[in-house]
Motif scaffolding. Structure first.
Motif, mmCIF file in Angstrom:
data_model
loop_
_atom_site.group_PDB
_atom_site.id
_atom_site.type_symbol
_atom_site.label_atom_id
_atom_site.label_comp_id
_atom_site.label_asym_id
_atom_site.label_seq_id
_atom_site.Cartn_x
_atom_site.Cartn_y
_atom_site.Cartn_z
ATOM 1 N N SER A 396 52.971 55.895 83.510
ATOM 2 C CA SER A 396 51.720 55.300 83.016
ATOM 3 C C SER A 396 50.557 56.260 83.177
ATOM 4 O O SER A 396 49.442 55.843 83.413
ATOM 5 C CB SER A 396 51.434 54.003 83.774
ATOM 6 O OG SER A 396 51.246 54.270 85.153
ATOM 7 N N SER A 397 50.842 57.555 83.074
ATOM 8 C CA SER A 397 49.791 58.546 83.322
ATOM 9 C C SER A 397 48.932 58.766 82.086
ATOM 10 O O SER A 397 47.896 58.136 81.918
ATOM 11 C CB SER A 397 50.412 59.857 83.796
ATOM 12 O OG SER A 397 51.392 60.299 82.875
ATOM 13 N N LEU A 398 49.336 59.641 81.186
ATOM 14 C CA LEU A 398 48.495 60.002 80.058
ATOM 15 C C LEU A 398 49.077 59.511 78.745
ATOM 16 O O LEU A 398 50.297 59.541 78.550
ATOM 17 C CB LEU A 398 48.317 61.521 79.995
ATOM 18 C CG LEU A 398 47.562 62.174 81.147
ATOM 19 C CD1 LEU A 398 47.494 63.681 80.919
ATOM 20 C CD2 LEU A 398 46.169 61.584 81.277
ATOM 21 N N PRO A 399 48.223 59.065 77.834
ATOM 22 C CA PRO A 399 48.739 58.654 76.516
ATOM 23 C C PRO A 399 49.091 59.879 75.680
ATOM 24 O O PRO A 399 48.525 60.961 75.856
ATOM 25 C CB PRO A 399 47.555 57.902 75.908
ATOM 26 C CG PRO A 399 46.352 58.527 76.536
ATOM 27 C CD PRO A 399 46.766 58.881 77.941
ATOM 28 N N ALA A 400 50.015 59.694 74.774
ATOM 29 C CA ALA A 400 50.367 60.764 73.834
ATOM 30 C C ALA A 400 49.613 60.489 72.543
ATOM 31 O O ALA A 400 50.006 59.636 71.742
ATOM 32 C CB ALA A 400 51.872 60.784 73.600
ATOM 33 N N LEU A 401 48.513 61.200 72.340
ATOM 34 C CA LEU A 401 47.678 60.977 71.160
ATOM 35 C C LEU A 401 48.195 61.809 69.998
ATOM 36 O O LEU A 401 48.449 63.006 70.127
ATOM 37 C CB LEU A 401 46.225 61.348 71.457
ATOM 38 C CG LEU A 401 45.505 60.495 72.510
ATOM 39 C CD1 LEU A 401 44.053 60.956 72.660
ATOM 40 C CD2 LEU A 401 45.542 59.025 72.127
ATOM 41 N N THR A 402 48.349 61.172 68.855
ATOM 42 C CA THR A 402 48.782 61.859 67.635
ATOM 43 C C THR A 402 47.606 61.900 66.669
ATOM 44 O O THR A 402 47.074 60.847 66.281
ATOM 45 C CB THR A 402 49.960 61.128 66.977
ATOM 46 O OG1 THR A 402 51.046 61.055 67.907
ATOM 47 C CG2 THR A 402 50.399 61.857 65.717
ATOM 48 N N PRO A 403 47.159 63.082 66.268
ATOM 49 C CA PRO A 403 46.017 63.170 65.342
ATOM 50 C C PRO A 403 46.312 62.442 64.033
ATOM 51 O O PRO A 403 47.440 62.454 63.527
ATOM 52 C CB PRO A 403 45.855 64.677 65.122
ATOM 53 C CG PRO A 403 46.496 65.309 66.324
ATOM 54 C CD PRO A 403 47.633 64.410 66.699
ATOM 55 N N ASP A 404 45.283 61.797 63.482
ATOM 56 C CA ASP A 404 45.426 61.111 62.201
ATOM 57 C C ASP A 404 45.646 62.124 61.093
ATOM 58 O O ASP A 404 44.943 63.149 61.005
ATOM 59 C CB ASP A 404 44.178 60.285 61.894
ATOM 60 C CG ASP A 404 44.028 59.102 62.853
ATOM 61 O OD1 ASP A 404 45.051 58.467 63.166
ATOM 62 O OD2 ASP A 404 42.892 58.829 63.284
ATOM 63 N N ALA A 405 46.619 61.832 60.216
ATOM 64 C CA ALA A 405 46.876 62.710 59.081
ATOM 65 C C ALA A 405 45.719 62.659 58.086
ATOM 66 O O ALA A 405 45.370 63.668 57.468
ATOM 67 C CB ALA A 405 48.185 62.322 58.395
ATOM 68 N N ARG A 406 45.123 61.473 57.908
ATOM 69 C CA ARG A 406 43.971 61.296 57.026
ATOM 70 C C ARG A 406 42.884 60.565 57.804
ATOM 71 O O ARG A 406 43.151 59.575 58.483
ATOM 72 C CB ARG A 406 44.329 60.496 55.776
ATOM 73 C CG ARG A 406 45.364 61.163 54.886
ATOM 74 C CD ARG A 406 45.690 60.302 53.668
ATOM 75 N NE ARG A 406 44.536 60.128 52.785
ATOM 76 C CZ ARG A 406 43.940 58.972 52.542
ATOM 77 N NH1 ARG A 406 44.368 57.871 53.157
ATOM 78 N NH2 ARG A 406 42.918 58.897 51.708
ATOM 79 N N LEU A 407 41.674 61.058 57.684
ATOM 80 C CA LEU A 407 40.562 60.449 58.406
ATOM 81 C C LEU A 407 39.876 59.415 57.511
ATOM 82 O O LEU A 407 38.681 59.496 57.205
ATOM 83 C CB LEU A 407 39.576 61.529 58.868
ATOM 84 C CG LEU A 407 40.153 62.591 59.814
ATOM 85 C CD1 LEU A 407 39.082 63.611 60.205
ATOM 86 C CD2 LEU A 407 40.755 61.943 61.059
ATOM 87 N N VAL A 408 40.668 58.417 57.103
ATOM 88 C CA VAL A 408 40.181 57.333 56.248
ATOM 89 C C VAL A 408 40.763 56.025 56.760
ATOM 90 O O VAL A 408 41.979 55.920 56.953
ATOM 91 C CB VAL A 408 40.571 57.540 54.765
ATOM 92 C CG1 VAL A 408 40.006 56.405 53.915
ATOM 93 C CG2 VAL A 408 40.080 58.877 54.254
ATOM 94 N N LYS A 409 39.893 55.021 56.997
ATOM 95 C CA LYS A 409 40.368 53.706 57.430
ATOM 96 C C LYS A 409 39.500 52.631 56.800
ATOM 97 O O LYS A 409 38.328 52.868 56.467
ATOM 98 C CB LYS A 409 40.327 53.589 58.961
ATOM 99 C CG LYS A 409 41.334 54.486 59.663
ATOM 100 C CD LYS A 409 41.394 54.223 61.152
ATOM 101 C CE LYS A 409 42.444 55.102 61.827
ATOM 102 N NZ LYS A 409 42.537 54.853 63.288
ATOM 103 N N THR A 410 40.092 51.440 56.640
ATOM 104 C CA THR A 410 39.360 50.293 56.107
ATOM 105 C C THR A 410 39.189 49.256 57.211
ATOM 106 O O THR A 410 40.180 48.767 57.773
ATOM 107 C CB THR A 410 40.092 49.670 54.910
ATOM 108 O OG1 THR A 410 40.189 50.653 53.869
ATOM 109 C CG2 THR A 410 39.323 48.467 54.386
ATOM 110 N N ILE A 411 37.945 48.952 57.536
ATOM 111 C CA ILE A 411 37.598 48.009 58.597
ATOM 112 C C ILE A 411 36.548 47.041 58.067
ATOM 113 O O ILE A 411 35.510 47.475 57.542
ATOM 114 C CB ILE A 411 37.044 48.740 59.846
ATOM 115 C CG1 ILE A 411 38.024 49.791 60.347
ATOM 116 C CG2 ILE A 411 36.695 47.749 60.951
ATOM 117 C CD1 ILE A 411 39.296 49.243 60.945
#
Length: 530
Positions: A396-411
């Protein structure tokens, strides 16, 4: 081109707000004559968490009081009014205003585009005018020329500015000291607004936070107070080490203590010489966190309590500088960075802060608290909170962050695109532009609403949350009321990533009364070797 003419009638303020008339007191309050008792008889008690900010239905009034004889350079009793700044909720339209230019000197703000000060030193009146928007945002009363007999004499350039038993000296810098500062060739940036950059130390002109030194070449580990090598130091330790190596100077106006500059000069509001000041308290404040229950359960309400104490006296701190409309900005982020909250504890009558929240999932949460105690330096303090029934272990130490392939999201019916203004490289100030489109109509979003005094708020953390950036849009909101103000479709931020690695970026916007939070994950490359 005609110049706006200024004699303001009371009827121009809506909802009963009273505008000043030249040479007359504001509602009977007169600088150097009226007292705190007079102000509070008129306006009531100050806003919670302050000793000098009053809010009515039509305006916010900030009063500077004498804390000791010769506070701000005036020989008057304690709690005498030194100056008062009135910020109407509905700024005056210049088209409706008549201004007698012969009675006012027009001065350009050094930092803000289209902002001018109309100053009548003889009568002690100052108007802040935004010519770009055609509005007058604030007016201020301060001591006039005729009050000169009440000035304290400056002996050796020293004036008492704080009520402490051993107040710091306020002196004018020598030519030698100014020359030495110029030779340092350092860059200073604001932790909250990193696009605010100066070659001199001082305060951020946007949020008031102390500028931090950003060295182009890291100091050698042997010159710091830490036994760790420089690359292993946290951002905070690096900043503290650099501050010890190169203490910064700040300058303020004796009549306008809200003015903070990084070097000596003249006050942009009244033209008086700026004087050097030092915080009365340095170092990290004591920050005690408790919770009810002590081990909160996931999905159930928990109340968090915070006690902030002076690092020197141990006394509980009750007075804070309001930053982006709040006394404390508290970010709660789960260890895996999947859960995010930006909330604001309230100051209680006993001087503690508290806030209720819910931690949605079991695990470890990290708390990041931003606040600015009066008389001290801006603080950023981190704490941890673990839910009941959760056991920390190696997995439970560090998260494995994966960079977003596209910097586009709908919120929330908004298509949000993040466009960095260049390669993401550590140690480089990088523009971050958000482009907002209505996902239903396809039209550009032009109805963003101000949220906490800005068009948006961004928090950036690396994987282990040791690197922290809190930044705001480059476009500032005008001072005064924000009712009816709308923005979009592009919102520009700037950020300087301190080290290489993966980062998560949370940004919040407000539209139609709802706050929307979008996040992206990016990879930052190492700074190029010179």
């Amino acid at each position: 081109m005609s110049i706006v003419r200024l004699v303001i009638a009371a009827t121009l303020f809506t909802l009963g707000c009273v505008a000043p008339a030249a040479g007359k007191p504001w509602r009977g309050i007169v600088p150097l004559r009226s007292t705190r008792a007079n102000v509070e008889a008129l306006l009531g008690t100050p806003q919670t968490g302050t000793r000098n900010v009053y809010k009515t239905e039509t305006e916010t009034v900030t009063v500077a009081y004498a804390e000791t004889p010769c506070t701000y350079g005036w020989q008057v009793p304690i709690d005498t009014v030194i100056s008062l700044l009135v910020s109407p909720k509905n700024p005056l339209k210049l088209a409706d205003v008549k201004l007698d230019e012969s009675k006012y000197e027009k001065r350009k703000d050094n930092h803000l585009e289209n902002v001018y000060y109309y100053v009548n030193q003889n009568e002690g009146i100052n108007w802040t005018v935004d010519t770009g928007q055609g509005i007058a945002t604030t007016f201020e009363y301060y001591p006039s020329d005729k009050d000169a007999p009440l000035k304290c004499s400056l002996k050796n350039g020293v004036v008492a500015l704080t009520p402490k038993s051993s107040p710091p000296a306020v002196t004018r810098p020598t030519k030698k000291k100014r020359a030495r500062a110029r030779k340092q060739q350092a860059t200073y940036s604001c932790p909250m607004d990193p696009d605010v950059v100066s070659s001199e130390p001082g305060f951020c002109h946007r949020c008031g936070m102390r500028l931090r030194r950003v060295a182009t070449v890291a100091p050698q580990p042997a010159t710091t107070t830490s036994a760790k090598p420089w690359p292993q130091l946290s951002t905070r330790d690096r900043l503290l080490a650099m501050e010890q190596l190169a203490p910064s100077d700040e300058y303020t106006c004796l009549m306008h203590p809200d003015v903070h500059e990084s070097q000596s000069g003249l006050c942009p509001k009244c033209g008086m010489p700026l004087v050097k000041v030092e915080p009365s308290v340095r170092g990290e404040y004591k920050f005690l966190l408790t919770s009810e229950p002590e081990r909160p359960r996931a999905g159930e309400p928990v109340r968090l309590h915070f006690t902030i104490s002076n690092p020197e006296s141990g006394e509980r701190v009750k007075d804070f500088v309001i930053t982006h409309e709040k006394l404390i900005h508290l970010f709660i982020v789960s260890q895996d960075l999947s859960e995010y909250q930006h909330i604001h504890p309230q100051l209680e009558a006993d001087g503690t802060f508290s806030v209720a929240t819910t931690l949605p999932r079991a695990g470890l949460y990290k708390l990041h608290a931003d606040f600015f105690p009066m008389g001290g330096l801006p603080q950023l303090i981190h704490r941890e909170l673990v839910t009941a029934g959760y056991t920390l272990n190696a997995s439970s130490s560090l998260p494995a962050l994966t960079p977003d392939a596209r910097l586009v999201k709908t919120i929330d019916s908004m298509k949000i695109t993040l466009e960095p203004g260049g390669p993401l490289v550590a140690g480089t100030l990088i523009p971050l532009t958000y482009r907002l489109v209505d996902s239903i109509t396809g039209e550009a979003v032009r109805d963003l609403e101000p949220y906490l005094g800005a068009w948006g708020h961004t928090l950036i953390l690396n994987a282990d949350q040791s690197e922290y950036l809190h930044t705001h849009p480059s476009e500032m909101l005008p001072s005064g009321g924000h009712a009816g103000l709308r923005g979009g479709p592009n919102v520009d931020f700037k950020a300087m990533f301190p080290a290489a690695g993966e980062y998560r970026i949370w940004t919040q916007f407000q539209r139609a009364g709802k706050v929307s939070t979008v996040f992206f994950t990016v990879r930052v490359k190492a700074e190029k070797q010179l």
